[in-house]
Design a protein around this motif. Sequence first.
Motif, PDB file in Angstrom:
ATOM      1  N   GLU A 131       6.839  24.374  25.368  1.00 40.32           N
ATOM      2  CA  GLU A 131       6.874  25.772  25.671  1.00 40.32           C
ATOM      3  C   GLU A 131       5.861  26.795  25.430  1.00 40.32           C
ATOM      4  OE1 GLU A 131      10.588  27.387  24.103  1.00 40.32           O
ATOM      5  OE2 GLU A 131      11.837  25.793  24.609  1.00 40.32           O
ATOM      6  N   ARG A 132       4.725  25.992  24.705  1.00 42.02           N
ATOM      7  CA  ARG A 132       3.838  26.833  24.576  1.00 42.02           C
ATOM      8  C   ARG A 132       2.477  26.718  25.608  1.00 42.02           C
ATOM      9  NH1 ARG A 132       2.374  23.699  19.034  1.00 42.02           N
ATOM     10  NH2 ARG A 132       2.962  22.288  20.379  1.00 42.02           N
ATOM     11  N   CYS A 133       2.843  25.904  26.560  1.00 44.58           N
ATOM     12  CA  CYS A 133       1.908  25.690  27.533  1.00 44.58           C
ATOM     13  C   CYS A 133       1.967  26.554  28.614  1.00 44.58           C
ATOM     14  CB  CYS A 133       1.875  24.115  27.887  1.00 44.58           C
ATOM     15  SG  CYS A 133       1.525  23.020  26.579  1.00 44.58           S
ATOM     16  N   LEU A 139       6.900  27.383  35.006  1.00 41.30           N
ATOM     17  CA  LEU A 139       8.263  26.960  35.400  1.00 41.30           C
ATOM     18  C   LEU A 139       9.109  28.144  35.329  1.00 41.30           C
ATOM     19  CD1 LEU A 139       9.935  24.849  36.416  1.00 41.30           C
ATOM     20  CD2 LEU A 139       9.957  23.883  34.117  1.00 41.30           C
ATOM     21  N   VAL A 140       8.924  28.694  34.322  1.00 41.58           N
ATOM     22  CA  VAL A 140      10.036  29.917  33.897  1.00 41.58           C
ATOM     23  C   VAL A 140       9.867  31.104  35.168  1.00 41.58           C
ATOM     24  CG1 VAL A 140      10.663  31.760  32.195  1.00 41.58           C
ATOM     25  CG2 VAL A 140       9.978  29.338  31.344  1.00 41.58           C
ATOM     26  N   ALA A 141       8.855  31.280  35.206  1.00 45.04           N
ATOM     27  CA  ALA A 141       8.500  32.372  36.540  1.00 45.04           C
ATOM     28  C   ALA A 141       9.318  31.861  37.621  1.00 45.04           C
ATOM     29  CB  ALA A 141       7.121  32.547  36.585  1.00 45.04           C
ATOM     30  N   LEU A 142       9.078  30.446  38.078  1.00 48.49           N
ATOM     31  CA  LEU A 142       9.706  30.101  39.203  1.00 48.49           C
ATOM     32  C   LEU A 142      11.161  30.017  39.178  1.00 48.49           C
ATOM     33  CD1 LEU A 142       7.555  26.872  39.913  1.00 48.49           C
ATOM     34  CD2 LEU A 142       7.607  29.025  41.252  1.00 48.49           C
ATOM     35  N   ASP A 160       3.530  35.269  44.083  1.00 52.24           N
ATOM     36  CA  ASP A 160       4.628  35.764  42.965  1.00 52.24           C
ATOM     37  C   ASP A 160       4.411  35.457  41.803  1.00 52.24           C
ATOM     38  OD1 ASP A 160       5.857  37.165  45.376  1.00 52.24           O
ATOM     39  OD2 ASP A 160       7.129  35.699  45.723  1.00 52.24           O
ATOM     40  N   VAL A 161       4.154  34.084  41.349  1.00 53.03           N
ATOM     41  CA  VAL A 161       4.124  33.570  40.019  1.00 53.03           C
ATOM     42  C   VAL A 161       2.845  34.435  39.614  1.00 53.03           C
ATOM     43  CG1 VAL A 161       3.639  31.556  38.684  1.00 53.03           C
ATOM     44  CG2 VAL A 161       5.333  31.579  40.566  1.00 53.03           C
ATOM     45  N   ILE A 162       1.689  34.318  40.200  1.00 55.78           N
ATOM     46  CA  ILE A 162       0.535  34.904  39.677  1.00 55.78           C
ATOM     47  C   ILE A 162       0.821  36.369  39.399  1.00 55.78           C
ATOM     48  CG2 ILE A 162      -1.857  35.573  40.386  1.00 55.78           C
ATOM     49  CD1 ILE A 162      -1.783  33.109  42.266  1.00 55.78           C
ATOM     50  N   ALA A 163       1.454  37.090  40.105  1.00 54.03           N
ATOM     51  CA  ALA A 163       1.857  38.424  39.697  1.00 54.03           C
ATOM     52  C   ALA A 163       2.738  38.667  38.723  1.00 54.03           C
ATOM     53  CB  ALA A 163       2.239  39.457  41.086  1.00 54.03           C
ATOM     54  N   ARG A 164       3.831  37.545  38.584  1.00 56.36           N
ATOM     55  CA  ARG A 164       4.721  37.909  37.367  1.00 56.36           C
ATOM     56  C   ARG A 164       3.998  37.654  36.130  1.00 56.36           C
ATOM     57  NH1 ARG A 164       7.540  39.606  34.607  1.00 56.36           N
ATOM     58  NH2 ARG A 164       9.616  39.490  34.066  1.00 56.36           N
ATOM     59  N   LEU A 165       2.957  36.485  35.985  1.00 54.34           N
ATOM     60  CA  LEU A 165       2.410  36.343  34.709  1.00 54.34           C
ATOM     61  C   LEU A 165       1.343  37.092  34.294  1.00 54.34           C
ATOM     62  CD1 LEU A 165       2.522  32.244  34.988  1.00 54.34           C
ATOM     63  CD2 LEU A 165       4.062  34.026  33.723  1.00 54.34           C
ATOM     64  N   GLY A 166       0.995  37.829  35.298  1.00 49.84           N
ATOM     65  CA  GLY A 166      -0.059  38.824  34.834  1.00 49.84           C
ATOM     66  C   GLY A 166       0.074  39.823  33.794  1.00 49.84           C
ATOM     67  N   GLY A 167      -0.807  39.836  32.793  1.00 48.85           N
ATOM     68  CA  GLY A 167      -0.822  40.866  31.751  1.00 48.85           C
ATOM     69  C   GLY A 167      -0.155  39.966  30.449  1.00 48.85           C
ATOM     70  N   ARG A 168       0.439  38.804  30.562  1.00 44.65           N
ATOM     71  CA  ARG A 168       0.809  37.919  29.567  1.00 44.65           C
ATOM     72  C   ARG A 168      -0.268  36.771  29.072  1.00 44.65           C
ATOM     73  NH1 ARG A 168       5.734  37.132  26.596  1.00 44.65           N
ATOM     74  NH2 ARG A 168       6.222  39.296  27.159  1.00 44.65           N
ATOM     75  N   LEU A 169      -0.962  36.452  30.061  1.00 42.17           N
ATOM     76  CA  LEU A 169      -1.845  35.247  29.775  1.00 42.17           C
ATOM     77  C   LEU A 169      -3.319  35.835  29.513  1.00 42.17           C
ATOM     78  CD1 LEU A 169      -0.836  32.557  32.544  1.00 42.17           C
ATOM     79  CD2 LEU A 169       0.030  32.691  30.241  1.00 42.17           C
ATOM     80  N   PRO A 170      -4.067  35.276  28.743  1.00 41.45           N
ATOM     81  CA  PRO A 170      -5.272  35.791  28.654  1.00 41.45           C
ATOM     82  C   PRO A 170      -6.262  35.769  29.649  1.00 41.45           C
ATOM     83  CG  PRO A 170      -4.996  33.706  27.495  1.00 41.45           C
ATOM     84  CD  PRO A 170      -3.800  34.095  27.871  1.00 41.45           C
ATOM     85  N   LEU A 228       9.556  34.581  27.712  1.00 40.74           N
ATOM     86  CA  LEU A 228       8.301  34.282  27.736  1.00 40.74           C
ATOM     87  C   LEU A 228       7.497  34.923  28.726  1.00 40.74           C
ATOM     88  CD1 LEU A 228       8.658  30.549  27.211  1.00 40.74           C
ATOM     89  CD2 LEU A 228       7.861  32.016  25.547  1.00 40.74           C
ATOM     90  N   LEU A 229       8.163  35.499  29.516  1.00 42.42           N
ATOM     91  CA  LEU A 229       7.622  36.486  30.689  1.00 42.42           C
ATOM     92  C   LEU A 229       7.211  37.751  30.426  1.00 42.42           C
ATOM     93  CD1 LEU A 229       9.659  35.069  33.572  1.00 42.42           C
ATOM     94  CD2 LEU A 229       7.510  34.268  32.768  1.00 42.42           C
ATOM     95  N   PRO A 230       6.264  38.493  30.917  1.00 39.94           N
ATOM     96  CA  PRO A 230       5.965  39.981  30.691  1.00 39.94           C
ATOM     97  C   PRO A 230       7.435  40.639  30.993  1.00 39.94           C
ATOM     98  CG  PRO A 230       4.381  39.048  31.837  1.00 39.94           C
ATOM     99  CD  PRO A 230       5.453  38.086  31.972  1.00 39.94           C
ATOM    100  N   ARG A 231       7.569  42.057  30.532  1.00 40.12           N
ATOM    101  CA  ARG A 231       8.683  42.696  30.888  1.00 40.12           C
ATOM    102  C   ARG A 231       8.300  43.050  32.079  1.00 40.12           C
ATOM    103  NH1 ARG A 231       9.974  47.132  26.335  1.00 40.12           N
ATOM    104  NH2 ARG A 231      11.503  47.504  27.815  1.00 40.12           N
TER     105      ARG A 231
END
Length: 254
Positions: A131-133, A139-142, A160-170, A228-231
Amino acid sequence: MVPPGTPRRHELTENARMVIRYDPESDALAFSPATRPGPDGVAVVTARGGHWCLTNLHAEDTYFVENMETGGEFIKVAPRRADIPIPFELARLVIPVQRGTGVVNVFGPEPRFLAVSSVAGRTTNWPRLDERCVYFRVLVALCEPQLRGGPPGAVPTVMDVIARLGGRLPQRLSRAAVNHHIGYLATHKLRIGEWAGVSDGKRSYWKREAIVAMALRSGLVEEAHLGLLPRRRVTGPQEPVPSRAPAPRSRPGR
């Protein structure tokens, strides 16, 4: 059972039956404890000891029973299928009607579990996911739309996944990076080719749908993982900001 929009509730004892009826004039569902369904009956719900059963009285339409606790999990009830067991404790029965769909919520009996001493301590055969990877967050975003109650076929695109994970990953993910994580999940972690009995070489959209279906059905991704996803940003109609200056008086018509 509670039809949305009404406060009515019907309690069923074990082995009791409830007939769901449809009135085309009022376009509404009604309930009757009668033993015979009648010509306007569309379904029959029967209470059992550890589950409940559904009978589809329609000659052509298929009904869907969705699990309200786990997104993406559902059962199809074929026309004229009698007494199919439904294992969901909290379920949403979807019935097609003339002007749309009728929905009935069914609260089944509480699930029963074996004692810990009687359970065999066997190693699980499901794959282990870290779950740290980053691949797990992809997968959670999907899986997010279906975990939030969306239809079973709701699978986000790569963008959509790229936009959803934006801001949480370095670092912002690229399209190639997301496709790499999807391919890694499909080929090495979940091995969907072996699971689905198909050869590799399918397009990305097929892999996305397959890994989401397997992850949700096997319980590898659950609603708790949405943390694990951004708000999510609230995008809705905003209240107009009141003007600070007084509104000018309208002149009387000449």
